[in-house]
Write a protein that holds these residues in place. Structure first.
Motif, PDB file in Angstrom:
ATOM      1  N   MET A 246       0.989  -0.896   0.061  1.00  0.00           N
ATOM      2  CA  MET A 246       0.114  -0.159  -0.018  1.00  0.00           C
ATOM      3  C   MET A 246       0.855   1.371   0.157  1.00  0.00           C
ATOM      4  O   MET A 246       1.860   1.066   0.327  1.00  0.00           O
ATOM      5  CB  MET A 246      -0.899  -0.103   0.773  1.00  0.00           C
ATOM      6  N   LYS A 247       0.241   1.627  -0.339  1.00  0.00           N
ATOM      7  CA  LYS A 247       0.838   3.556   0.184  1.00  0.00           C
ATOM      8  C   LYS A 247      -0.107   4.410   0.037  1.00  0.00           C
ATOM      9  O   LYS A 247      -1.310   4.153   0.701  1.00  0.00           O
ATOM     10  CB  LYS A 247       1.418   3.958  -1.666  1.00  0.00           C
ATOM     11  N   LYS A 248       0.612   5.782   1.305  1.00  0.00           N
ATOM     12  CA  LYS A 248      -0.471   6.842   1.871  1.00  0.00           C
ATOM     13  C   LYS A 248       0.668   7.645   2.111  1.00  0.00           C
ATOM     14  O   LYS A 248       1.667   7.666   2.400  1.00  0.00           O
ATOM     15  CB  LYS A 248      -0.614   5.382   3.287  1.00  0.00           C
ATOM     16  N   LYS A 249      -0.330   9.202   2.006  1.00  0.00           N
ATOM     17  CA  LYS A 249       0.481  10.229   1.481  1.00  0.00           C
ATOM     18  C   LYS A 249       1.018  10.581   2.633  1.00  0.00           C
ATOM     19  O   LYS A 249       0.701  10.563   4.036  1.00  0.00           O
ATOM     20  CB  LYS A 249       0.234  11.571   0.979  1.00  0.00           C
ATOM     21  N   GLY A 250       2.018  10.850   3.071  1.00  0.00           N
ATOM     22  CA  GLY A 250       3.197  11.455   4.526  1.00  0.00           C
ATOM     23  C   GLY A 250       3.170   9.563   5.316  1.00  0.00           C
ATOM     24  O   GLY A 250       3.573  10.513   7.115  1.00  0.00           O
ATOM     25  N   PHE A 251       2.821   8.872   5.022  1.00  0.00           N
ATOM     26  CA  PHE A 251       3.401   7.338   5.784  1.00  0.00           C
ATOM     27  C   PHE A 251       5.092   7.218   5.582  1.00  0.00           C
ATOM     28  O   PHE A 251       5.630   7.275   4.462  1.00  0.00           O
ATOM     29  CB  PHE A 251       3.195   6.249   5.263  1.00  0.00           C
ATOM     30  N   ARG A 252       5.350   7.559   7.145  1.00  0.00           N
ATOM     31  CA  ARG A 252       6.916   7.237   7.304  1.00  0.00           C
ATOM     32  C   ARG A 252       7.256   6.142   8.654  1.00  0.00           C
ATOM     33  O   ARG A 252       6.389   6.181   9.422  1.00  0.00           O
ATOM     34  CB  ARG A 252       7.378   8.721   8.214  1.00  0.00           C
ATOM     35  N   MET A 253       7.632   5.260   7.877  1.00  0.00           N
ATOM     36  CA  MET A 253       7.856   3.953   9.324  1.00  0.00           C
ATOM     37  C   MET A 253       9.535   3.914   9.375  1.00  0.00           C
ATOM     38  O   MET A 253      10.170   3.823   8.896  1.00  0.00           O
ATOM     39  CB  MET A 253       7.215   3.169   8.978  1.00  0.00           C
ATOM     40  N   GLU A 254       9.580   3.046  10.561  1.00  0.00           N
ATOM     41  CA  GLU A 254      10.892   2.114  11.002  1.00  0.00           C
ATOM     42  C   GLU A 254      10.869   0.588  11.375  1.00  0.00           C
ATOM     43  O   GLU A 254       9.928   0.026  10.529  1.00  0.00           O
ATOM     44  CB  GLU A 254      11.341   3.354  12.374  1.00  0.00           C
ATOM     45  N   VAL A 255      11.788  -0.433  11.278  1.00  0.00           N
ATOM     46  CA  VAL A 255      12.001  -1.106  11.439  1.00  0.00           C
ATOM     47  C   VAL A 255      10.884  -1.814  11.963  1.00  0.00           C
ATOM     48  O   VAL A 255      11.248  -1.412  13.530  1.00  0.00           O
ATOM     49  CB  VAL A 255      12.978  -2.012  10.725  1.00  0.00           C
ATOM     50  N   GLY A 256      10.437  -2.812  11.556  1.00  0.00           N
ATOM     51  CA  GLY A 256       9.983  -3.559  13.149  1.00  0.00           C
ATOM     52  C   GLY A 256       8.312  -2.912  13.688  1.00  0.00           C
ATOM     53  O   GLY A 256       8.022  -3.353  14.544  1.00  0.00           O
ATOM     54  N   GLN A 257       7.616  -2.169  13.214  1.00  0.00           N
ATOM     55  CA  GLN A 257       6.774  -1.326  13.500  1.00  0.00           C
ATOM     56  C   GLN A 257       5.528  -1.924  12.699  1.00  0.00           C
ATOM     57  O   GLN A 257       5.277  -2.720  12.368  1.00  0.00           O
ATOM     58  CB  GLN A 257       6.588   0.039  13.209  1.00  0.00           C
ATOM     59  N   TYR A 258       4.992  -1.228  13.913  1.00  0.00           N
ATOM     60  CA  TYR A 258       3.331  -2.227  13.177  1.00  0.00           C
ATOM     61  C   TYR A 258       1.944  -1.054  12.853  1.00  0.00           C
ATOM     62  O   TYR A 258       1.881  -0.139  13.462  1.00  0.00           O
ATOM     63  CB  TYR A 258       2.252  -3.473  14.717  1.00  0.00           C
ATOM     64  N   VAL A 259       0.707  -1.432  11.770  1.00  0.00           N
ATOM     65  CA  VAL A 259      -0.159  -0.940  11.916  1.00  0.00           C
ATOM     66  C   VAL A 259      -1.774  -1.448  12.397  1.00  0.00           C
ATOM     67  O   VAL A 259      -1.297  -2.532  12.292  1.00  0.00           O
ATOM     68  CB  VAL A 259      -0.641  -0.458  10.368  1.00  0.00           C
ATOM     69  N   PHE A 260      -3.023  -0.822  12.371  1.00  0.00           N
ATOM     70  CA  PHE A 260      -3.771  -0.926  12.808  1.00  0.00           C
ATOM     71  C   PHE A 260      -4.841  -1.200  11.441  1.00  0.00           C
ATOM     72  O   PHE A 260      -4.551   0.351  10.938  1.00  0.00           O
ATOM     73  CB  PHE A 260      -4.856  -0.755  13.962  1.00  0.00           C
ATOM     74  N   LEU A 261      -5.611  -2.168  10.809  1.00  0.00           N
ATOM     75  CA  LEU A 261      -5.812  -1.156  10.208  1.00  0.00           C
ATOM     76  C   LEU A 261      -7.290  -2.385  10.065  1.00  0.00           C
ATOM     77  O   LEU A 261      -7.882  -3.151  10.339  1.00  0.00           O
ATOM     78  CB  LEU A 261      -5.686  -2.982   8.544  1.00  0.00           C
ATOM     79  N   GLN A 262      -7.971  -0.998   8.987  1.00  0.00           N
ATOM     80  CA  GLN A 262      -9.929  -1.543   8.762  1.00  0.00           C
ATOM     81  C   GLN A 262      -9.837  -1.317   7.105  1.00  0.00           C
ATOM     82  O   GLN A 262      -9.523  -1.320   6.496  1.00  0.00           O
ATOM     83  CB  GLN A 262     -10.982   0.046   9.505  1.00  0.00           C
ATOM     84  N   CYS A 263     -11.002  -2.592   7.337  1.00  0.00           N
ATOM     85  CA  CYS A 263     -11.868  -2.177   6.123  1.00  0.00           C
ATOM     86  C   CYS A 263     -13.448  -2.246   6.084  1.00  0.00           C
ATOM     87  O   CYS A 263     -14.423  -2.858   6.634  1.00  0.00           O
ATOM     88  CB  CYS A 263     -11.828  -3.908   5.422  1.00  0.00           C
ATOM     89  N   PRO A 264     -13.670  -1.168   6.035  1.00  0.00           N
ATOM     90  CA  PRO A 264     -14.528  -0.477   5.925  1.00  0.00           C
ATOM     91  C   PRO A 264     -16.056  -1.731   5.504  1.00  0.00           C
ATOM     92  O   PRO A 264     -17.091  -1.507   5.572  1.00  0.00           O
ATOM     93  CB  PRO A 264     -15.642   0.767   5.205  1.00  0.00           C
TER      94      PRO A 264
END
Length: 564
Positions: free
Chosen positions: A309-327
């Motif tokens: 995926m791509k998202k504007k302004g998204f910056r990450m470091e190794v090993g991080q996590y996100v929460f996903l929602q599918c409406p």
């Protein structure tokens, strides 16, 4: 001893301070209800009054804390702020869910004590109201305030009542029942067997915390716990006047005592955390409205769905996590997934193992059950909250690193190893880490499929760069069928492993952690070795014990575990 302090020292200090505050509050408020103002209340209730009010104070304190460990944006901000000053302090924030559970158990304990004490209190209030001896002090105290607009002490104003009526017709009783039921449901649905198998049940039930906090704030609004007013104390000393209750009102030295309830104070404890949590939810809502573009969907044969995926302004470091929602699946559910992409890539990705209704529904929504290719416009809308920091962010701060993943728990290390590939192979960046030991434990051969390509590419590039010694990886197959075993024996002498395609052969069974840790301690004397795990609790306990045990052999092992 040094390793124990490095791994557990600050955690022990935090727990001791927390327990100390609980003990202090309990003792302080227990003693506070033994003073003269509460003399007549104790004449009816005895020490059950203090046993009800002391845990109530501890409940206020712990309910103030319970929301803070789940404010993940706040924790990420704090982690980034203190990481540059103290890595040990930052690591404590990775144990937020453990502390959240401890606080919940403390809330449950004090709730039980509070309820039991109040059951005695209501029973004694009713006994005082129904007292056959009309000249007893508890009965006389219960009769005070029968005239209109007079202050009273006993909240039960007539003899036509029962515990059930009090429980369901008073604000304190009704909110108490609601709070208790909400707490029972939240704690029982948080059991690991339910959380793992029926995540939706856990997720929806846990949101009863909203009702819990509303009931908590309203619980004391009617002021049923009443004591003598300060003005009345100046005119009526209960120590000298209690034995002369028959002459109250007739003697100027002992006028009839006046009573009033304690103003509700719970809101003062919880308003701050509730405001912070509201801000947290607003940030999450804002992020959920930001556009996310799915650039690639890969259906791996090992029941693993990969989303890039791509998202504007998204910056990450190794090993991080996100929460996903599918409406299109659920407007309310958010699920955590570790990022498997590297910060150097122009996209971010997650690998999702299919287990449970939500992941199966996402698999179908992404076209996993179709034979034809799915058009981009047919893909579901995805909302992303994050990224959030984890212990794995610190991996390049150690000179020697052990990465241990179990099954899909390898996902944070995919991000790390990809970043290693970019740093060493493409960018020639110098990193502090000089050696990585990678261990991957899987129950079935299919689990290796999606990750093997990355390892093969990394292996080839490390050989080409003459960096064979930088990465040592050990892959373990912990279960296999008889038919697979025969195939493995036939191909074991091949140049590449028959399962992974790597030059390093797959090992069978489970690693001997005593041997592994001893070898690393011998090879790196005096070094701080960062041990990073993403896996089950039993494996975490084994590794944590090894870190404490083997640190005496020369190296100092610092244990880090993924928690989300």
């Amino acid at each position: 001893m040094g390793s124990f302090l490095a791994n557990e020292g600050l955690s022990i200090v935090v727990i001791l301070v927390w327990l100390g505050i609980n003990v202090f509050l309990f003792v302080h408020f227990y003693m506070a209800f033994l003073i003269d103002r509460w003399f007549y209340t104790r004449a009816i209730l005895g020490h059950a009054l203090s046993w009800a009010r002391a845990p109530a104070a501890c409940l206020n304190f712990n309910c103030m804390l319970i929301l803070l460990p789940v404010c993940r944006n706040l924790l990420s901000f704090l982690r980034g702020s203190i990481q540059c000053c103290s890595r040990t302090a930052a690591r404590q924030l990775d144990r937020n869910l453990t502390f959240h559970k401890l606080v919940a158990y403390m809330i449950a304990f004090h709730t039980a004590v509070h309820i039991i004490a109040h059951l005695f209190n209501f029973e004694r209030f009713m006994d005082a109201q129904l007292e056959a001896n009309m000249s007893s002090l508890p009965h006389v105290l219960s009769l005070i305030g029968n005239k209109h607009n007079e202050s009273f002490l006993n909240p039960i104003r007539n003899n036509q009542t029962s515990p059930t009526i009090v429980m369901f017709t008073t604000v304190a009783g009704l909110t108490g029942v609601v709070i208790t039921l909400a707490l029972i449901l939240m704690i029982t649905s948080s059991m690991e067997v339910i959380r793992r198998s029926y995540f939706e049940v856990f997720w929806f039930t846990h949101h009863l915390f909203i009702i819990f906090f509303i009931g908590l704030v309203l619980h004391g609004i009617k002021r049923i716990v009443r004591g003598q007013t300060l003005d009345s104390l100046k005119k009526h000393n209960p120590i000298t006047c209690h034995s002369e209750f028959e002459r109250w009102g007739l003697d100027q030295d002992c006028p009839e005592p006046k009573f009033m309830g304690n103003p509700p104070g719970t809101w003062k404890w919880v308003v701050g955390p509730m405001f912070l949590y509201l801000c947290e939810r607003l940030v999450r809502f804002y992020r959920s409205q930001q556009k996310v573009v799915i650039t690639k969907v890969v259906m791996h044969p090992s029941k693993t769905l990969e989303l890039q995926m791509k998202k504007k302004g998204f910056r990450m470091e190794v090993g991080q996590y996100v929460f996903l929602q599918c409406p299109s699946i659920s407007q309310l559910e958010w699920h955590p997934f570790t990022l498997t992409s590297a910060p150097e890539e122009d996209h971010f990705s997650v690998h999702i193992r299919l287990q449970g209704d939500w992941t199966e529904a996402l698999y179908i929504a992404c076209g996993g059950d179709r034979t034809r290719l799915q058009e981009a416009w047919e893909l579901p809308r995805i909302a992303v909250d994050g990224p959030f920091g984890t212990a794995s962010e610190d991996v390049f701060r150690y000179e020697v690193v052990m990465l241990v993943g179990a099954g899909i728990g390898v996902t944070p290390f995919a991000s790390i190893l990809k970043s290693v590939w970019y740093k060493h192979v493409q960018e020639n960046t110098n990193v502090f880490t000089k050696k990585i030991y990678f261990y991957w434990l899987c129950r079935e051969t299919q689990a290796f499929e999606w990750f093997a390509d990355l390892l093969q590419s990394l292996e080839r590039q490390m050989i080409a760069k003459d960096m064979r010694d930088f990465l040592t990886y050990n892959i373990y197959l912990t279960r296999w069928r008889d038919t697979e075993a025969a195939h493995f024996r036939v191909h074991h002498e091949a140049e590449n492993d028959p399962i992974t395609g790597l030059k390093q052969k797959t090992l069978y069974g489970k690693p001997n952690w005593d041997t592994e840790f001893s070898a690393i301690a011998t090879n790196h004397p005096g070094c701080k070795v960062g041990v990073f795990l993403c896996g089950p609790t039993l494996l975490a306990k084994d590794l944590e014990k090894q870190c404490l045990k083997q640190s005496q052999a020369g190296a100092e092992f610092i244990f880090n575990k993924e928690n989300f």
